[in-house]
Write a protein that holds these residues in place. Sequence first.
Motif, PDB file in Angstrom:
ATOM      1  N   UNK A 353      94.497  -9.740  21.558  1.00 62.31           N
ATOM      2  CA  UNK A 353      93.243  -9.294  20.934  1.00 62.31           C
ATOM      3  C   UNK A 353      93.435  -9.051  19.427  1.00 62.31           C
ATOM      4  N   UNK A 356      93.693 -12.403  17.715  1.00 61.97           N
ATOM      5  CA  UNK A 356      92.400 -13.092  17.601  1.00 61.97           C
ATOM      6  C   UNK A 356      91.593 -12.499  16.452  1.00 61.97           C
ATOM      7  N   UNK A 357      91.591 -11.146  16.362  1.00 64.86           N
ATOM      8  CA  UNK A 357      90.829 -10.496  15.296  1.00 64.86           C
ATOM      9  C   UNK A 357      91.375 -10.894  13.921  1.00 64.86           C
ATOM     10  N   UNK A 360      90.223 -14.633  12.982  1.00 64.24           N
ATOM     11  CA  UNK A 360      88.823 -15.096  13.000  1.00 64.24           C
ATOM     12  C   UNK A 360      88.337 -15.449  11.597  1.00 64.24           C
TER      13      UNK A 360
ATOM     14  N   UNK B  16      89.258  -1.972  17.560  1.00 59.14           N
ATOM     15  CA  UNK B  16      89.078  -3.295  16.957  1.00 59.14           C
ATOM     16  C   UNK B  16      87.655  -3.806  17.207  1.00 59.14           C
ATOM     17  N   UNK B  20      84.838  -4.671  14.426  1.00 56.31           N
ATOM     18  CA  UNK B  20      84.195  -5.985  14.351  1.00 56.31           C
ATOM     19  C   UNK B  20      82.676  -5.855  14.412  1.00 56.31           C
ATOM     20  N   UNK B  23      81.262  -4.491  11.128  1.00 56.62           N
ATOM     21  CA  UNK B  23      81.282  -5.576  10.152  1.00 56.62           C
ATOM     22  C   UNK B  23      80.099  -6.521  10.409  1.00 56.62           C
ATOM     23  N   UNK B  57      82.681 -13.625  15.751  1.00 57.47           N
ATOM     24  CA  UNK B  57      83.162 -12.242  15.851  1.00 57.47           C
ATOM     25  C   UNK B  57      82.551 -11.566  17.075  1.00 57.47           C
ATOM     26  N   UNK B  60      83.820 -12.875  20.454  1.00 58.96           N
ATOM     27  CA  UNK B  60      85.142 -12.333  20.800  1.00 58.96           C
ATOM     28  C   UNK B  60      85.025 -10.867  21.192  1.00 58.96           C
TER      29      UNK B  60
END
Lengths: 377, 331
Positions: A353, A356-357, A360, B16, B20, B23, B57, B60
């Motif tokens: 994870x 992936x972040x 991106x 996280x 995301x 953002x 984003x 995911x």
Amino acid sequence: MGGVEKQRCIIDFTLSSLLRRKGKNGALLVVYTLVVFLLASVMLFTQAIRKEAAAVLADAPELVVQRIVAGRHDLIPLDYMGKIGAIRGVRAVSGRLWGYYYDPLFGANYTLVVPEEQAGGLGEIAVGQGVARSSMASEGNIMPFHTHDGRLVSLTVARVLPASTELVSSDLILLTAEDFRMLFGVPAGVATDLVVAVANPAEVPTIAAKIARLLPDTRPIARSEILRTYDAAFSWRSGILLAILAGALLAFLIFAWDKATGLSAEERREIGILKAVGWETGDVLAMKFWEGSVISLSAFLAGVVLAYLHVFVAAAPLFEPVLKGWSVLYPRFRLTPSLDFAQLAVLFFLVVVPYAVATIVPAWRAATVDPDAVMRG
Amino acid sequence: MILHPAIIALLTGSLLTSAMLLFASFFAVRIIRHWNLTSGSELQVSLERRTYLIATVMASAFAFQLLSLFLFIHTADTLCTLFSGAMCAAGTLNLNRYGYPALLLKLANFILSGLWLVVNHADNRGYDYPLIRVKYRLLLVITPLVLAETAVQGLHFLALRPHVITSCCGSLFGAAQRGIAPTLALLPVVPLLAALAVAIVLTLACGGCLLLKGRGEYLFASCAALTFALGCVALVSAIPVYVYALPAHHCPFCMLHREYGHVGYLFYLTLLGGGVVGLGVGALQPFRGIASLSAELPLIQRRLTLTALILYGTFGGLALWQVMVSELRLG
């Protein structure tokens, strides 16, 4: 072209493009695998050792009663046995004699235990594999001990305990009650602690509460409490190690970010040409997605397999001292292999994870380049 | 706080995801305010580029969100050995007042994230970003909920103290307690199962009709919602009784254990999955009139319907099987 067929073609293209840049992707793959390997080793090892502890403690007494004097564990009078035995639901009470002995010659701590059934004659001892290794003793040899009043006595090694019991018996010395009392100066009429057998396991907490009320200077310890404490201690240790490894993980993420951001001129031109011949931004993003998936999946699988070999075949040489304990006499044993889906999911959250972040935004930057800007240079 | 690897993983994942979403929300506001497809301004071109980033984003983040629900339940279940009195996830969640709110928020976010992914999938099919404002408004609804979930989950984990005596499922979902869960647990078992069976049959019938004739999307979505609600109630009331063969044991978590063949995960997965795709069919219906989606939407809805039928069918079959093989006989 159908959706699946299209993705298949993109994967095909991605694989060939990954192979064309072996050096760059290889380096990333090696570091990624190493990070997964480290984290997976910690998790597999603690999980396995927790299971091992639970299996060992399955045969431990339901309830142990210790005497506490000034907050410290003290010898318990054997006449407490009568009071405890009178509590309804208690099947049997017996005293145990055990203690630790520091051997200055070999710098090791031994655990001395008087077994319930008489194991050998007076002056005879049975030793664990770890003791036999460190003191180079074999059957028939004598081992010197200093008694509590400074005398030197020798006990004969009658038997070396089998290697199959090593996890629990590595630092163990079995001896008779008489020798034990002589060695440590423990007077008759007291024991190290009392073991209580309870007819119905559901009644253990109630009986423990009754004992604590009846004999306020004692501390009853249930087996479930010991198990819980082991569980907490091992979880805590692996958590601490993971937290320390977080630094390594962060370094890896910066590395991955950097690799993903630093597109070479050749890669930029490639994406520019792809877009010029009709690829859409979504297609380039799909390509980047598959690229990340291929790398993540390969590294994840390789890391987990390596960790599995490290922990269950090589007995975790890297982490053993931190996770197992600080004793000098390490037992030599192989852990029972176990791997469950939840561990893999945890590992996935810890490594894939964040990866992936981190990738991106670079992937998106690569996918939205203007073909004409790239080709004009 | 317990420094368990799964807790570290869940907290990392949640932080996280929240970052995301924050953002993405920042750009969502800009897109909602300034989006104008007919304009060729620099702002519009940059927004069009950004929308690819935000969509990736979000996809995911929501994929992690879906996974984290199951990891959360599993972790709560694993941790129960650390607390005396706790025998399954029910005990761990009940240790402090944040446990159950965290679970409910995770469930709500699971459904909303799933719906967002459905809308996003449909939007990507149209060449002119037909649902862009809708999906970013939905994003602005989800973000605070995910932030709340991260906070509540963090508080729950921070407040965990081993050796705290907690009441476990026996008393929590038993008859002597008050509150929503125990009240649900007291519902009569046989009528509830009958109602669930009727709802599943109705959903399957409406779905079949939708697949054959291409009509009745709202009806199907309503039936799917009804089945979802009844399924949830049955999971804390009627189904556990048969799984454990104990008429007074209503815990929805013990069935996650090995001794019950981990059957709970299958129940949760099929019910939640069915709920998301079933509601997704209804959520897409208002956009049937959009020209760029007129060809694609019916196809997407058909696929969603088929998936919902398979998932609900499996859920119903599983429940029926549990009732049939159970040693418990009621009514």
